[in-house]
Enzyme design. Structure first.
Site, PDB file in Angstrom:
ATOM      1  N   GLU A 197       0.827  -1.212   0.000  1.00  0.00           N
ATOM      2  CA  GLU A 197       0.000   0.000   0.000  1.00  0.00           C
ATOM      3  C   GLU A 197       0.859   1.260   0.000  1.00  0.00           C
ATOM      4  O   GLU A 197       0.528   2.245  -0.668  1.00  0.00           O
ATOM      5  CB  GLU A 197      -0.943   0.008   1.208  1.00  0.00           C
ATOM      6  CG  GLU A 197      -2.071  -1.008   1.140  1.00  0.00           C
ATOM      7  CD  GLU A 197      -3.052  -0.732   0.013  1.00  0.00           C
ATOM      8  OE1 GLU A 197      -3.033   0.379  -0.560  1.00  0.00           O
ATOM      9  OE2 GLU A 197      -3.842  -1.629  -0.308  1.00  0.00           O
ATOM     10  N   GLY A 204      10.305   7.285  -5.718  1.00  0.00           N
ATOM     11  CA  GLY A 204      10.065   8.666  -5.307  1.00  0.00           C
ATOM     12  C   GLY A 204       9.473   8.772  -3.911  1.00  0.00           C
ATOM     13  O   GLY A 204       9.245   7.772  -3.236  1.00  0.00           O
ATOM     14  N   TYR A 241      -6.385   6.084   5.027  1.00  0.00           N
ATOM     15  CA  TYR A 241      -6.589   5.104   3.961  1.00  0.00           C
ATOM     16  C   TYR A 241      -5.796   3.827   4.218  1.00  0.00           C
ATOM     17  O   TYR A 241      -6.330   2.714   4.176  1.00  0.00           O
ATOM     18  CB  TYR A 241      -6.205   5.686   2.594  1.00  0.00           C
ATOM     19  CG  TYR A 241      -6.029   4.604   1.570  1.00  0.00           C
ATOM     20  CD1 TYR A 241      -7.128   3.994   0.982  1.00  0.00           C
ATOM     21  CD2 TYR A 241      -4.757   4.133   1.233  1.00  0.00           C
ATOM     22  CE1 TYR A 241      -6.976   2.951   0.078  1.00  0.00           C
ATOM     23  CE2 TYR A 241      -4.593   3.102   0.340  1.00  0.00           C
ATOM     24  CZ  TYR A 241      -5.709   2.515  -0.240  1.00  0.00           C
ATOM     25  OH  TYR A 241      -5.540   1.471  -1.118  1.00  0.00           O
ATOM     26  N   ASP A 267      -9.953   5.891  -1.281  1.00  0.00           N
ATOM     27  CA  ASP A 267      -8.999   6.559  -2.160  1.00  0.00           C
ATOM     28  C   ASP A 267      -9.746   7.175  -3.340  1.00  0.00           C
ATOM     29  O   ASP A 267     -10.985   7.205  -3.361  1.00  0.00           O
ATOM     30  CB  ASP A 267      -7.907   5.583  -2.619  1.00  0.00           C
ATOM     31  CG  ASP A 267      -8.435   4.514  -3.578  1.00  0.00           C
ATOM     32  OD1 ASP A 267      -9.667   4.424  -3.784  1.00  0.00           O
ATOM     33  OD2 ASP A 267      -7.607   3.781  -4.142  1.00  0.00           O
ATOM     34  N   GLU A 321     -11.137  -3.882  -1.393  1.00  0.00           N
ATOM     35  CA  GLU A 321     -10.297  -4.172  -2.555  1.00  0.00           C
ATOM     36  C   GLU A 321     -11.125  -4.196  -3.832  1.00  0.00           C
ATOM     37  O   GLU A 321     -10.677  -3.770  -4.896  1.00  0.00           O
ATOM     38  CB  GLU A 321      -9.570  -5.497  -2.372  1.00  0.00           C
ATOM     39  CG  GLU A 321      -8.448  -5.445  -1.341  1.00  0.00           C
ATOM     40  CD  GLU A 321      -7.448  -6.563  -1.526  1.00  0.00           C
ATOM     41  OE1 GLU A 321      -6.419  -6.335  -2.192  1.00  0.00           O
ATOM     42  OE2 GLU A 321      -7.704  -7.667  -1.015  1.00  0.00           O
TER      43      GLU A 321
END
Length: 339
Positions: free
Chosen positions: A34, A78, A117, A135, A178
């Site tokens: 995640e 990143g 989240y 999300d 999910e």
């Protein structure tokens, strides 16, 4: 919304993608996946996840890894503070929970680097807690099913939707969470025509029934990114290249090629490095961050000695041992071409 629960669960169990972190319900695996998936595509994450798990198979191993090696594993993903927070959270789990991932939502939320989240995703998927994981995909599906013109970037709206979805969560909360995210990623698409013809929720979707699916949710106008300019110096001595750690701002404490703000002319560069043996123009690169855009111009400088302000390493050593941010990676690739 309550009408979508059964068809969504049925669709998900029959159509869910085979992903490496779905092989079990291990909270460590769900957590790492995640965090990696934030701001990153699933296909790009798969390889990183496999390498990460091979090197760090347990919370304990994550808690003990040196930061430079951890950032090297994260290289290219990143947002490097995500990786640093992973280690901080692993240390906390080792110290406060004897190495066992906490099951309670609030305790998960209290770990470094974990927001609402991620806490909802872990607690529902791994422990079947009735918690939501909201999300952008979930908000888009909700907006279209309800045919409501909402601003999906508004935190208050997000929490309101979370409260409403929590009321309809089934016992299989992880599969539901999910499933609705998967639907948003693969069918109820954000930047393309949604695939309503194969959507298991189309007959319940008010936006589809009113031919509004391409107008919902409202498109948010993004703010202009602040632009910054840098001159990058690729300093070479024999087979060695200079690196240093960034001291502040974006990419703080990350390895990079020396640079200064602003675009310098050759004459300006020679004033900074008066003993340089050879100076050539290098490539330019534009890198886009979430809120900023960097325009970078580079020079390649042959120097007569190893300058004390930097760490010096060969190309192979850099690729093996130093995490170079994506913003500077084109300059490393350029050195491979001209070596």
């Amino acid at each position: 919304m309550e009408k979508i629960v059964e068809p969504l669960l049925t669709w998900y169990l029959e159509n869910k993608r085979e992903l490496p972190w779905r092989k079990d319900k291990n909270p460590y695996h769900i957590w790492i996946s995640e965090i990696m998936l934030q701001q990153t595509r699933i296909e790009a994450v798969k390889g990183y996840y496999e390498v990460f798990m091979k090197r760090l198979p347990t919370i304990e191993s994550l808690s003990k890894i040196e930061e430079d090696e951890l950032l090297k594993l994260w290289e290219g993903l990143g947002y490097y503070n995500r990786a640093r927070n992973l280690k901080k959270a692993a240390i906390k789990i080792m110290e406060e929970y004897d190495g066992k991932f906490p099951e309670d939502y609030e305790e998960i939320l209290n770990l470094p680097g974990i927001g609402e989240y991620t806490a909802g995703a872990i607690s529902s998927i791994s422990f079947q807690k009735k918690e939501v994981a909201i999300d952008g995909n979930v908000m888009r599906v909700y907006a279209r099913v309800m045919n409501t013109d909402i601003d999906v970037s508004d935190l208050k709206v997000k929490r309101k939707i979370g409260n409403e979805i929590k009321k309809i969560l089934p016992p299989q909360s992880g599969d539901f969470n999910e499933g609705i995210m998967e639907l948003g990623e693969t069918i109820c698409l954000p930047n393309a025509i949604p695939k309503c013809e194969i959507c298991p929720l189309s007959k319940y979707c008010l936006a589809h029934q009113n031919h509004q699916e391409e107008c919902i949710p409202r498109k948010v106008i993004k703010k202009e990114k602040k632009e910054e300019e840098y001159t990058v110096f690729i300093l070479r001595y024999q087979d060695k290249i200079a690196l240093h750690k960034r001291k502040s701002g974006l990419l703080k404490n990350m390895w990079e090629f020396p640079n200064v703000e602003g675009i310098l002319k050759k004459s300006d560069v020679l004033k900074l490095f008066p003993t340089v043996k050879r100076l050539e123009k290098g490539i330019t690169n534009t890198h886009i961050f979430t809120h900023k855009k960097w325009f970078m111009k580079s020079y390649v400088l042959e120097v007569s000695c190893l300058l004390n302000d930097y760490v010096w390493a060969s190309l192979d050593e850099i690729k093996e041992n130093y995490a170079i941010p994506t913003a500077f990676m084109p300059f490393l690739d350029y050195m491979e071409v001209i070596k």
